[in-house]
Design an enzyme around this catalytic site. Structure first.
Site, PDB file in Angstrom:
ATOM      1  N   THR A   1       0.863  -1.179   0.000  1.00  4.35           N
ATOM      2  CA  THR A   1       0.000   0.000   0.000  1.00  4.35           C
ATOM      3  C   THR A   1       0.904   1.235   0.000  1.00  4.35           C
ATOM      4  O   THR A   1       1.982   1.229   0.598  1.00  4.35           O
ATOM      5  CB  THR A   1      -0.879   0.077   1.256  1.00  4.35           C
ATOM      6  OG1 THR A   1      -0.021   0.173   2.381  1.00  4.35           O
ATOM      7  CG2 THR A   1      -1.750  -1.126   1.397  1.00  4.35           C
TER       8      THR A   1
ATOM      9  N   GLU B   1      -5.825  -3.860   1.108  1.00  6.62           N
ATOM     10  CA  GLU B   1      -5.952  -4.860   2.173  1.00  6.62           C
ATOM     11  C   GLU B   1      -7.196  -5.725   2.031  1.00  6.62           C
ATOM     12  O   GLU B   1      -7.306  -6.767   2.670  1.00  6.62           O
ATOM     13  CB  GLU B   1      -6.021  -4.166   3.548  1.00  6.62           C
ATOM     14  CG  GLU B   1      -4.723  -3.561   4.033  1.00  6.62           C
ATOM     15  CD  GLU B   1      -4.497  -2.135   3.540  1.00  6.62           C
ATOM     16  OE1 GLU B   1      -5.065  -1.762   2.502  1.00  6.62           O
ATOM     17  OE2 GLU B   1      -3.745  -1.399   4.205  1.00  6.62           O
TER      18      GLU B   1
ATOM     19  N   LYS C   1     -11.933  18.443  12.486  1.00  8.26           N
ATOM     20  CA  LYS C   1     -12.537  18.524  13.821  1.00  8.26           C
ATOM     21  C   LYS C   1     -12.760  19.987  14.150  1.00  8.26           C
ATOM     22  O   LYS C   1     -11.825  20.721  14.430  1.00  8.26           O
ATOM     23  CB  LYS C   1     -11.607  17.894  14.857  1.00  8.26           C
ATOM     24  CG  LYS C   1     -11.490  16.405  14.668  1.00  8.26           C
ATOM     25  CD  LYS C   1     -10.747  15.739  15.821  1.00  8.26           C
ATOM     26  CE  LYS C   1     -10.380  14.318  15.450  1.00  8.26           C
ATOM     27  NZ  LYS C   1      -9.110  14.190  14.746  1.00  8.26           N
TER      28      LYS C   1
ATOM     29  N   TRP D   1     -17.130  16.503  14.175  1.00  4.11           N
ATOM     30  CA  TRP D   1     -16.519  16.148  12.895  1.00  4.11           C
ATOM     31  C   TRP D   1     -17.319  16.699  11.719  1.00  4.11           C
ATOM     32  O   TRP D   1     -18.547  16.658  11.714  1.00  4.11           O
ATOM     33  CB  TRP D   1     -16.474  14.629  12.717  1.00  4.11           C
ATOM     34  CG  TRP D   1     -15.452  13.959  13.566  1.00  4.11           C
ATOM     35  CD1 TRP D   1     -14.588  14.545  14.433  1.00  4.11           C
ATOM     36  CD2 TRP D   1     -15.214  12.553  13.640  1.00  4.11           C
ATOM     37  NE1 TRP D   1     -13.816  13.584  15.037  1.00  4.11           N
ATOM     38  CE2 TRP D   1     -14.171  12.365  14.573  1.00  4.11           C
ATOM     39  CE3 TRP D   1     -15.764  11.443  13.005  1.00  4.11           C
ATOM     40  CZ2 TRP D   1     -13.678  11.097  14.884  1.00  4.11           C
ATOM     41  CZ3 TRP D   1     -15.279  10.188  13.312  1.00  4.11           C
ATOM     42  CH2 TRP D   1     -14.241  10.022  14.242  1.00  4.11           C
TER      43      TRP D   1
HETATM   44  P1  AMP Z   1      -5.848   1.780  -1.681  1.00  3.38           P
HETATM   45  O1  AMP Z   1      -5.422   0.679  -0.810  1.00  3.38           O
HETATM   46  O2  AMP Z   1      -4.726   2.586  -2.249  1.00  3.38           O
HETATM   47  O3  AMP Z   1      -6.781   1.319  -2.740  1.00  3.38           O
HETATM   48  O4  AMP Z   1      -6.661   2.827  -0.779  1.00  3.38           O
HETATM   49  C1  AMP Z   1      -7.763   2.444  -0.018  1.00  3.38           C
HETATM   50  C2  AMP Z   1      -8.469   3.662   0.506  1.00  3.38           C
HETATM   51  O5  AMP Z   1      -9.035   4.409  -0.570  1.00  3.38           O
HETATM   52  C3  AMP Z   1      -9.646   3.365   1.400  1.00  3.38           C
HETATM   53  O6  AMP Z   1      -9.264   3.073   2.718  1.00  3.38           O
HETATM   54  C4  AMP Z   1     -10.456   4.656   1.291  1.00  3.38           C
HETATM   55  O7  AMP Z   1      -9.943   5.668   2.121  1.00  3.38           O
HETATM   56  C5  AMP Z   1     -10.238   5.050  -0.133  1.00  3.38           C
HETATM   57  N1  AMP Z   1     -11.370   4.603  -0.958  1.00  3.38           N
HETATM   58  C6  AMP Z   1     -11.421   3.553  -1.762  1.00  3.38           C
HETATM   59  N2  AMP Z   1     -12.607   3.485  -2.389  1.00  3.38           N
HETATM   60  C7  AMP Z   1     -13.344   4.529  -1.944  1.00  3.38           C
HETATM   61  C8  AMP Z   1     -14.661   5.015  -2.211  1.00  3.38           C
HETATM   62  N3  AMP Z   1     -15.464   4.435  -3.091  1.00  3.38           N
HETATM   63  N4  AMP Z   1     -15.057   6.114  -1.549  1.00  3.38           N
HETATM   64  C9  AMP Z   1     -14.268   6.738  -0.657  1.00  3.38           C
HETATM   65  N5  AMP Z   1     -13.016   6.342  -0.385  1.00  3.38           N
HETATM   66  C10 AMP Z   1     -12.556   5.246  -1.016  1.00  3.38           C
END
Ligand code: AMP
Length: 548
Positions: A186, A332, A443, A448
């Site tokens: 990640t 993940e 915040k 929030w």
């Molecule tokens: P990654 O592992 O790089 O794909 O990032 C995952 C993160 O992307 C998640 O924990 C979210 O914060 C964000 N994310 C993924 N899909 C969405 C979605 N449809 N809406 C809002 N945030 C998202």
């Protein structure tokens, strides 16, 4: 008493065997890194993956060995997906947009033995090579006659030469289904990247779940074009989904951000389903508008990786007749965690505006994924559509701990749930709504404010192309939201115009008092708006109301 059913392991090689036997000539179309187009069927994919697997064995690959890639979405990358995992190796897809130091760190941490690269990334590899401790050879995903004369890379070989004289049949080993199959780090904004190690079992179960009617909703009548890179959570599993349902696959190669290429591929290949991050769709929709073109074959697009602005949902529907569903997930979670596809009945019941509002949320988890929201003390919050808290997840394709993490991360709780780092509410019908990242939450006065809700409203204004809301310090309120806007045209919307978007739709105290304007949004390595960069860029910003 035990059931009397066969114990067949869930293996990635069985996906390949199945597609080769049942969809032998169903096409995989791929744009070359240096141009040109390549086509073959699943039988040929299986034959070439077998040749690669034999070649890797002759190099000495043993179960669990990591094989790294720095590559675009193309057919050779797909062969690596299957050839490496099929014999018990681990395909480690690296995001080339990460900082070079991070890439070197990742390769050394994973102890990758071989590196397979597209020509685009040769200069990067040349610069990294002195720092790489475990790589034995580098292979270019090209035939020998397309190898660069002077790459500056030691021990550089051609992929096509490697697999040329190998047998194209393989009796794939019957591995334990829990064997590691893939590795993806990640792109953490703080600390070192973290490795997520997928298994054969998790990958196959994820592929089944992705194929369901309310997720990717795909079958053998479909042509699937992943515009999400194969280095971003395995292109969201689509390279495993397409062969199990017998769909055609179209790979855009290095042209993933090029509106003209995406449009021609979609039309020429009659693409019916696609997936990618919002910034990609925003750019494509803009290109289509500027060039007065309409998509004729696409029926469905998944928008994921970041919150999808309602403006994308509306424009896809109104101008192109394309249904969008938002996918929420993480590296993940393999990554499918939820999808906001509506049923026909829901569409009728919700009406047009209601549909957009629902699609702009993150939807329901498929069977196999459980979601819950807790407060900071770990107390479960009600599914009332209002109580916002930490989103936690568990399931058969959710990471149980990071690869060689040595106890660094505390995201995996002792009770078997993974803390996503997202802030969310869950509605009474199970519908998920992400309101923020924990790191991005604002915040204000002890409460929030959801940056995603404000961004969705801002981007619904015609003069706003992209919007991001970030927290900035305020002497009275601790933090207040600052609206960062990329205007869609020459006209810069005034704060009064923008205020009208928010009034009556969110509590008054949420409404940003000020906006700043930029020409280009900074992006992360996975193509999402980088709020970290924005916070750095506006570090010295002071709110007009902040008299301190
Ligand atoms: P990654 O592992 O790089 O794909 O990032 C995952 C993160 O992307 C998640 O924990 C979210 O914060 C964000 N994310 C993924 N899909 C969405 C979605 N449809 N809406 C809002 N945030 C998202």
């Amino acid at each position: 008493m035990q059931g009397l059913m066969m114990d067949r392991p869930l293996l990635i090689s069985s996906i390949l065997d199945y597609a080769a036997s049942n969809f032998a000539t169903t096409e995989i179309v791929s744009l070359g890194t240096g141009g040109g187009e390549h086509r073959y069927g699943y039988a040929e994919l299986a034959a070439r993956s077998a040749r690669l697997a034999h070649a890797l064995r002759s190099l000495g690959l043993e179960t669990g060995d990591r094989v790294a890639t720095l590559a675009w979405n193309n057919h050779r990358h797909l062969e690596l997906y299957y050839g490496v995992s099929g014999i018990g190796g681990v395909i480690h897809t690296i995001n080339p947009r990460l900082q070079p130091e991070q890439i070197a760190w990742i390769i050394n941490h994973a102890e990758d033995r071989w590196l397979f690269v597209d020509t685009t990334f040769l200069p990067l590899v040349a610069a990294l090579q002195p720092h790489l401790r475990s790589i034995e050879r580098v292979f270019v995903l090209e035939p020998a006659d397309a190898m660069p004369a002077d790459s500056g890379i030691e021990s550089l070989h051609s992929y096509e030469t490697l697999i040329a004289d190998q047998p194209d049949q393989m009796d794939w080993p019957e591995l334990d289904e829990h064997t590691a199959a893939g590795l993806c780090y990640t792109s953490g904004t703080t600390g070192h990247p973290k490795g997520v190690l997928y298994s054969h079992r998790s990958t196959v179960l994820h592929a089944y779940a992705t194929a369901m009617a309310d997720t990717a909703s795909s079958g053998r009548g479909d042509t699937i074009m992943p515009v999400v890179p194969m280095f971003h959570a395995n292109a969201w599993g689509l390279p495993y989904l397409a062969p199990i349902v017998g769909a055609r696959l179209v790979f855009p190669g290095p042209k993933m951000a090029d509106g003209a290429t995406l449009y021609s591929l979609m039309e020429d290949e009659q693409v019916t389903y696609t997936a990618g991050v919002p910034t990609i769709w925003m750019a494509l929709l803009q290109w289509l508008r500027d060039n007065d073109r309409t998509l004729t074959s696409l029926r469905y697009a998944t928008v994921g990786g970041a919150a999808c602005p309602p403006s994308i949902i509306r424009e896809f529907a109104e101008r192109h007749g394309v249904i969008t569903a938002q996918g929420w997930g993480m590296t993940e979670t393999s990554p499918l965690g939820s999808m906001s596809l509506l049923s026909a009945q829901e569409e009728v019941a919700l009406g047009e505006d209601g549909q957009v509002e629902r699609r702009a949320m993150q939807g329901r988890p498929p069977f196999g994924i459980e979601l819950r929201v807790t407060d900071d003390d770990g107390q479960l919050l009600p599914r009332d559509g209002e109580s916002a808290g930490r989103l936690q997840v568990r399931g058969a394709w959710v990471c149980s701990s990071y690869f060689r993490d040595d106890g660094q991360s505390d995201a995996h709780g002792t009770d078997g749930w993974f803390d996503t780092g997202d802030v969310a509410v869950i509605h009474p019908d199970g519908w998920l709504q992400i309101t923020d990242r924990t790191k991005d939450v604002i915040k204000s006065g002890g409460e929030w404010i959801s940056s995603i809700e404000l961004e969705n409203l801002a981007t619904s204004h015609p003069d706003v192309a992209e919007a991001a809301v970030i927290a900035r310090p305020h002497s009275r309120w601790t933090e207040r939201p600052l609206l960062v806007v990329r205007p869609s045209g020459k006209r810069q919307p005034t704060m009064n115009d923008l205020r009208a978007q928010f009034t009556g739709r969110v509590p008054d105290w949420w409404i940003p008092e000020d906006a700043v304007y930029i020409d280009e949004m900074p992006l992360t390595a996975t193509g999402k708006i980088s709020k970290l960069t924005l916070r750095e860029r506006f570090a010295d910003y002071r709110f007009p109301s902040d008299g301190a």
